[in-house]
Each structure stands twice: as C-alpha cells, then as structure tokens.
Design a protein around this motif. Structure first.
Motif, PDB file in Angstrom:
ATOM      1  N   VAL A 222      -4.454   6.716   9.170  1.00 22.75           N
ATOM      2  CA  VAL A 222      -5.447   6.081   8.297  1.00 22.75           C
ATOM      3  C   VAL A 222      -5.124   4.603   8.109  1.00 22.75           C
ATOM      4  CG1 VAL A 222      -6.334   6.007   5.937  1.00 22.75           C
ATOM      5  CG2 VAL A 222      -6.052   8.203   7.098  1.00 22.75           C
ATOM      6  N   THR A 223      -3.859   4.297   7.857  1.00 23.50           N
ATOM      7  CA  THR A 223      -3.450   2.907   7.656  1.00 23.50           C
ATOM      8  C   THR A 223      -3.707   2.072   8.901  1.00 23.50           C
ATOM      9  OG1 THR A 223      -1.721   3.674   6.152  1.00 23.50           O
ATOM     10  CG2 THR A 223      -1.536   1.429   6.980  1.00 23.50           C
ATOM     11  N   ASN A 224      -3.393   2.614  10.067  1.00 21.84           N
ATOM     12  CA  ASN A 224      -3.604   1.873  11.316  1.00 21.84           C
ATOM     13  C   ASN A 224      -5.085   1.622  11.577  1.00 21.84           C
ATOM     14  OD1 ASN A 224      -0.848   1.823  11.819  1.00 21.84           O
ATOM     15  ND2 ASN A 224      -0.887   3.707  13.013  1.00 21.84           N
ATOM     16  N   VAL A 225      -5.920   2.611  11.312  1.00 23.83           N
ATOM     17  CA  VAL A 225      -7.359   2.457  11.574  1.00 23.83           C
ATOM     18  C   VAL A 225      -7.976   1.436  10.630  1.00 23.83           C
ATOM     19  CG1 VAL A 225      -9.593   3.624  11.492  1.00 23.83           C
ATOM     20  CG2 VAL A 225      -7.639   4.753  12.556  1.00 23.83           C
ATOM     21  N   VAL A 226      -7.654   1.532   9.345  1.00 26.61           N
ATOM     22  CA  VAL A 226      -8.245   0.632   8.354  1.00 26.61           C
ATOM     23  C   VAL A 226      -7.728  -0.798   8.521  1.00 26.61           C
ATOM     24  CG1 VAL A 226      -8.437   0.161   5.879  1.00 26.61           C
ATOM     25  CG2 VAL A 226      -8.607   2.499   6.721  1.00 26.61           C
ATOM     26  N   GLU A 262      -4.752  -7.959  -6.492  1.00 27.07           N
ATOM     27  CA  GLU A 262      -5.349  -7.677  -5.191  1.00 27.07           C
ATOM     28  C   GLU A 262      -4.282  -7.122  -4.251  1.00 27.07           C
ATOM     29  OE1 GLU A 262      -6.653 -10.546  -1.730  1.00 27.07           O
ATOM     30  OE2 GLU A 262      -8.258 -10.440  -3.217  1.00 27.07           O
ATOM     31  N   THR A 263      -4.604  -6.069  -3.547  1.00 29.04           N
ATOM     32  CA  THR A 263      -3.623  -5.413  -2.685  1.00 29.04           C
ATOM     33  C   THR A 263      -4.309  -4.843  -1.459  1.00 29.04           C
ATOM     34  OG1 THR A 263      -1.870  -3.739  -2.628  1.00 29.04           O
ATOM     35  CG2 THR A 263      -3.874  -3.188  -3.833  1.00 29.04           C
ATOM     36  N   SER A 264      -3.519  -4.311  -0.563  1.00 31.41           N
ATOM     37  CA  SER A 264      -4.048  -3.685   0.652  1.00 31.41           C
ATOM     38  C   SER A 264      -3.078  -2.609   1.097  1.00 31.41           C
ATOM     39  CB  SER A 264      -4.227  -4.736   1.758  1.00 31.41           C
ATOM     40  OG  SER A 264      -2.978  -5.317   2.094  1.00 31.41           O
ATOM     41  N   LEU A 265      -3.494  -1.809   2.076  1.00 36.87           N
ATOM     42  CA  LEU A 265      -2.624  -0.757   2.588  1.00 36.87           C
ATOM     43  C   LEU A 265      -1.490  -1.356   3.398  1.00 36.87           C
ATOM     44  CD1 LEU A 265      -5.118   2.013   3.756  1.00 36.87           C
ATOM     45  CD2 LEU A 265      -3.706   1.996   1.704  1.00 36.87           C
ATOM     46  N   THR A 271      12.162   3.528   9.345  1.00 40.94           N
ATOM     47  CA  THR A 271      13.551   3.548   8.891  1.00 40.94           C
ATOM     48  C   THR A 271      13.697   3.285   7.395  1.00 40.94           C
ATOM     49  OG1 THR A 271      13.789   1.198   9.452  1.00 40.94           O
ATOM     50  CG2 THR A 271      14.383   2.809  11.137  1.00 40.94           C
ATOM     51  N   ARG A 272      12.596   3.150   6.673  1.00 40.24           N
ATOM     52  CA  ARG A 272      12.670   2.904   5.235  1.00 40.24           C
ATOM     53  C   ARG A 272      11.728   3.868   4.518  1.00 40.24           C
ATOM     54  NH1 ARG A 272      16.516   1.054   6.666  1.00 40.24           N
ATOM     55  NH2 ARG A 272      17.392  -1.044   6.436  1.00 40.24           N
ATOM     56  N   TRP A 273      12.304   4.891   3.887  1.00 42.18           N
ATOM     57  CA  TRP A 273      11.476   5.896   3.240  1.00 42.18           C
ATOM     58  C   TRP A 273      10.721   5.318   2.049  1.00 42.18           C
ATOM     59  CZ3 TRP A 273       9.613  10.099   5.016  1.00 42.18           C
ATOM     60  CH2 TRP A 273       9.031  11.018   4.152  1.00 42.18           C
ATOM     61  N   GLY A 274      11.253   4.270   1.435  1.00 43.28           N
ATOM     62  CA  GLY A 274      10.547   3.651   0.324  1.00 43.28           C
ATOM     63  C   GLY A 274       9.196   3.097   0.720  1.00 43.28           C
ATOM     64  N   SER A 275       9.044   2.696   1.979  1.00 46.41           N
ATOM     65  CA  SER A 275       7.756   2.185   2.443  1.00 46.41           C
ATOM     66  C   SER A 275       6.700   3.286   2.454  1.00 46.41           C
ATOM     67  CB  SER A 275       7.905   1.572   3.841  1.00 46.41           C
ATOM     68  OG  SER A 275       8.275   2.565   4.799  1.00 46.41           O
ATOM     69  N   THR A 279       3.078   3.207   0.481  1.00 46.44           N
ATOM     70  CA  THR A 279       1.813   3.507   1.151  1.00 46.44           C
ATOM     71  C   THR A 279       1.042   4.595   0.425  1.00 46.44           C
ATOM     72  OG1 THR A 279       2.799   2.898   3.282  1.00 46.44           O
ATOM     73  CG2 THR A 279       0.764   4.166   3.340  1.00 46.44           C
ATOM     74  N   ILE A 280       1.737   5.633  -0.044  1.00 45.93           N
ATOM     75  CA  ILE A 280       1.080   6.714  -0.775  1.00 45.93           C
ATOM     76  C   ILE A 280       0.462   6.186  -2.066  1.00 45.93           C
ATOM     77  CG2 ILE A 280       1.468   8.880  -2.016  1.00 45.93           C
ATOM     78  CD1 ILE A 280       3.644   9.524   0.029  1.00 45.93           C
ATOM     79  N   ILE A 281       1.205   5.358  -2.795  1.00 46.58           N
ATOM     80  CA  ILE A 281       0.702   4.798  -4.050  1.00 46.58           C
ATOM     81  C   ILE A 281      -0.583   4.012  -3.809  1.00 46.58           C
ATOM     82  CG2 ILE A 281       1.166   3.089  -5.854  1.00 46.58           C
ATOM     83  CD1 ILE A 281       2.610   5.657  -6.338  1.00 46.58           C
ATOM     84  N   ARG A 282      -0.567   3.165  -2.794  1.00 44.38           N
ATOM     85  CA  ARG A 282      -1.741   2.332  -2.533  1.00 44.38           C
ATOM     86  C   ARG A 282      -2.905   3.154  -1.986  1.00 44.38           C
ATOM     87  NH1 ARG A 282       0.506  -3.497  -0.229  1.00 44.38           N
ATOM     88  NH2 ARG A 282       1.873  -3.937  -2.011  1.00 44.38           N
ATOM     89  N   LEU A 283      -2.599   4.170  -1.188  1.00 41.49           N
ATOM     90  CA  LEU A 283      -3.673   5.009  -0.661  1.00 41.49           C
ATOM     91  C   LEU A 283      -4.389   5.741  -1.792  1.00 41.49           C
ATOM     92  CD1 LEU A 283      -5.195   6.259   1.726  1.00 41.49           C
ATOM     93  CD2 LEU A 283      -3.390   7.987   1.874  1.00 41.49           C
ATOM     94  N   LEU A 284      -3.627   6.269  -2.753  1.00 41.90           N
ATOM     95  CA  LEU A 284      -4.236   6.976  -3.873  1.00 41.90           C
ATOM     96  C   LEU A 284      -5.020   6.037  -4.778  1.00 41.90           C
ATOM     97  CD1 LEU A 284      -1.349   9.444  -4.825  1.00 41.90           C
ATOM     98  CD2 LEU A 284      -3.472   9.979  -3.622  1.00 41.90           C
ATOM     99  N   SER A 285      -4.487   4.840  -5.008  1.00 41.61           N
ATOM    100  CA  SER A 285      -5.173   3.893  -5.888  1.00 41.61           C
ATOM    101  C   SER A 285      -6.409   3.295  -5.237  1.00 41.61           C
ATOM    102  CB  SER A 285      -4.212   2.768  -6.303  1.00 41.61           C
ATOM    103  OG  SER A 285      -3.804   2.011  -5.177  1.00 41.61           O
ATOM    104  N   MET A 286      -6.462   3.279  -3.892  1.00 46.73           N
ATOM    105  CA  MET A 286      -7.588   2.690  -3.168  1.00 46.73           C
ATOM    106  C   MET A 286      -8.398   3.758  -2.439  1.00 46.73           C
ATOM    107  SD  MET A 286      -5.452  -0.522  -1.558  1.00 46.73           S
ATOM    108  CE  MET A 286      -6.905  -1.306  -0.856  1.00 46.73           C
TER     109      MET A 286
END
Length: 360
Positions: A222-226, A262-265, A271-275, A279-286
């Motif tokens: 989803v992130t790659n397509v958008v 203002e934010t984006s996906l 190698t970074r699980w925090g990323s 992504t989940i936070i921003r996907l849910l909020s957007m």
C-alpha cells in the motif's frame, strides 16, 4: 585574521554537519561555490577587517580557501576533537562498540564508538573514528583495532565490554573478534547488540505467523503504491488536509505545536522495526485518505494490471483481519517495546549491561 576567519567558517559548518566545498568552486562567476566560500564572502561583506585580508587582497599562494586547505582544517578539527575525547577518557574503563559497512566508494569502513563514564558519572557514547579495513575477517578487524588503540594511546586492558552485531566474524566462539579480544583481556565481556537482537526476535515471530506476515507485506505494498509518484503523494496530502480541516471545524481534533501536522506515509525499513510502527500509526490515521487515493488510482489507471492490484489492495484493507491486525500490532509494538527488549536478551546480560553501560 585570514586564518582565524577560515577556521571560524569551517567550525560553523562542521558543527552543523554541513558540507564545506561545492562542485563549482573554481568558477569565479559561479553563484553557488559551496558553503565555505559563500559564508566567507558574506563574512567579508559584514566585516571590513576580514574583507581587507581575503580573496583579491590576499597573496595568490596564501588564500587559505582551497579544497586542500579545507580538508586540512577538517582533519585538524577531527584530530583535536579526538584528543579531547581521549583525554576525557583518561585511565578509566570503557566499552568498545563497533560496526562495519561499505561506503559509496565500495570500501569497507569500521566505525569505532567508545562508551565510558566521565568524572561527573555521566555515561557517554563518543564516536572516535572511522577505520578503513581491507576485509571483514576477525583477524583484520582485530589488527585495525590494535593500530587504532596504539595511535590514540588506548589500552586493551581497560576494555570492559564489547558490543557488536551477531555475525560470525564478530561473535564466533573460536575465531570471532570478541574471542580474540577476550583472549587478550578476559574482562572485556561481549554483549550482542540489543537493537539487532530485538530485530531478529520480532522478524522471526512475524515470519512464524502467517496473518501478521501477510499484513506486513500488504502494508508495504500500500505504501509503495500510494507513494509511487509525486502526483500520488500530492493527492494524498490534499485528501488528508481536507480531512483535517473538517475535523478541526467539527472540534474532533485540536491544534497545537506538534499535533496534527501535515504528514505522509513512510516506507517501513527492513532493519528497523520502529519504522513499521510509524507506518502503522500513519496508515490508521490517514485511512480514509489512503482509500480515496487508491480509488482515484483505480479509476484513472491506464494499465489493467495496475488497476487489478489496486482493487486487490482495497478489498484486503476492508477485511476484518487486516484492520484487526493493524490495531493489534499498533498496541503490541507501541506499548511493549521495553518488555520485548527484555525478552530478547538474557537476564544476566541485561542487568550487567545496564550496570556497566554496555548496551549497543
């Protein structure tokens, strides 16, 4: 005055982490000759004493602005900074943290970081240099460390901890770097990088659960397509802006510093699980904005294959499993990072590393 001015400009840029020279410095008519020369010119326009001793008012062989001079100033600053760090360490015990990687010129570089407690009891991490290594074998790395220690007057007998990743050349029981150092200093206990351990544990757990693994794959898709083009990114920002304006008007959200900006996906990193959490936070909020952009891509898409993928993504995002796992992962990762970290390490190593400050 000329030398002091060049040093002042260089120290300003080094402190800000900015590049000194540009790609078109020799061209006198260039309007962008690099940060160093541009700031030096501005400096001279505001200070008559400086203007009288630089550029055309300086001897041709004593400009103190060439690329070689800039590199020498950088090397001198690095040398003085390293000396100050080594002096602060003094005769104290310290931990050694290492990692190696290839730079853009395809050279193996080893970053050296030292962790120690200063005279005020503060635990400090100090980056003390990058060492070029011929290869990443344990023997080669150990030889480079010995040369580095000898150059800066450090003693291997003062090492009380080693922090690396889990590669065999680093933690090997027979010929690994940690074993070679332990043979010389039995008190230099090795601690596997906690961030690396956590990443391995979480990745293994995700791969063992088909639903979570599929969710991560779809989320990345989803992130790659958008975010595939500037047009789609602008469309997503516009949709999200309209949503935020409507929520502000109805009083569902409030404005404040750091809130509802203002934010984006963002693409999750391997190698970074925090990323993934971000992504989940921003996907849910957007969520509504993302689905609108995907619908727009489907309606205006020219390729049948691309339109089919978008339809599949929309169908997947509307399923209960996808939404449930999104919220489950948000809670699991966001509120249990500390708990997961403890589970990912042996208790004895955890308490030891906390006491001696040897966490990588």
């Amino acid at each position: 005055m000329r030398l002091t001015t060049s040093l002042d400009v260089a120290r300003l840029l080094l402190g800000l982490g900015l590049a000194l020279h540009g790609n078109d410095e020799p061209a006198i008519l260039s309007i962008r000759r690099g940060n160093f020369l541009e700031i030096l010119t501005l400096y001279s326009l505001r200070n008559v004493d400086v203007r009288n001793v630089i550029k055309k008012n300086a001897p041709a062989n004593l400009q103190l602005t060439s690329l070689d001079i800039q590199k020498q100033i950088i090397s001198a600053c690095a040398s003085e900074t390293t000396k100050d760090i080594i002096s602060d360490i003094g005769d104290k015990y310290f931990a050694l943290l290492l990692d190696e990687a290839r730079d853009n010129s395809i050279k193996e570089q080893m970053a050296v970081v030292i962790r120690y407690a200063n005279n005020r009891g503060e635990v400090l991490d100090r980056f003390v240099g990058v060492v070029h290594v011929k290869d990443t074998t344990a023997v080669s790395l150990k030889s480079s460390i010995d040369d580095f220690f000898s150059k800066h007057g450090l003693s291997m007998s003062k090492v009380r901890g080693q922090g690396y990743d889990g590669d065999s050349n680093m933690r090997g029981e027979l010929n690994g770097l940690k074993t070679l150092i332990l043979n010389e200093d039995p008190y230099a206990r090795y601690v596997h990088c906690f961030a690396h351990q956590l990443q391995l544990v979480v990745v293994a757990a995700v791969e063992g659960n088909q639903f979570v693994s599929d969710f991560i794959d779809y989320m990345s898709f989803v992130t790659n397509v958008v975010s595939a083009s500037c047009k789609r990114k602008d469309e997503l920002r516009q949709k999200q802006h309209e949503v935020m304006v409507k929520q502000l008007e109805t009083g569902h959200v409030t404005t404040s510093r750091g809130l509802n900006q203002e934010t984006s996906l963002t693409r999750p990193g391997d190698t970074r699980w925090g990323s993934h959490y971000k992504t989940i936070i921003r996907l849910l909020s957007m969520w509504s904005s993302v689905t609108k952009v995907l619908t727009y891509i489907y309606k205006d898409g020219s390729e049948r294959k691309s339109r089919g993928k978008v339809v599949g993504l929309l169908d997947t995002m509307e399923k209960y499993e996808f939404v449930f796992i999104a919220h489950l992962m948000k809670v699991s990762i966001g509120h249990n990072k500390w708990f997961i970290t403890v589970l990912a390490t042996k208790r004895s190593e955890y308490y030891w590393s906390y006491e001696f400050g040897c966490i990588c």
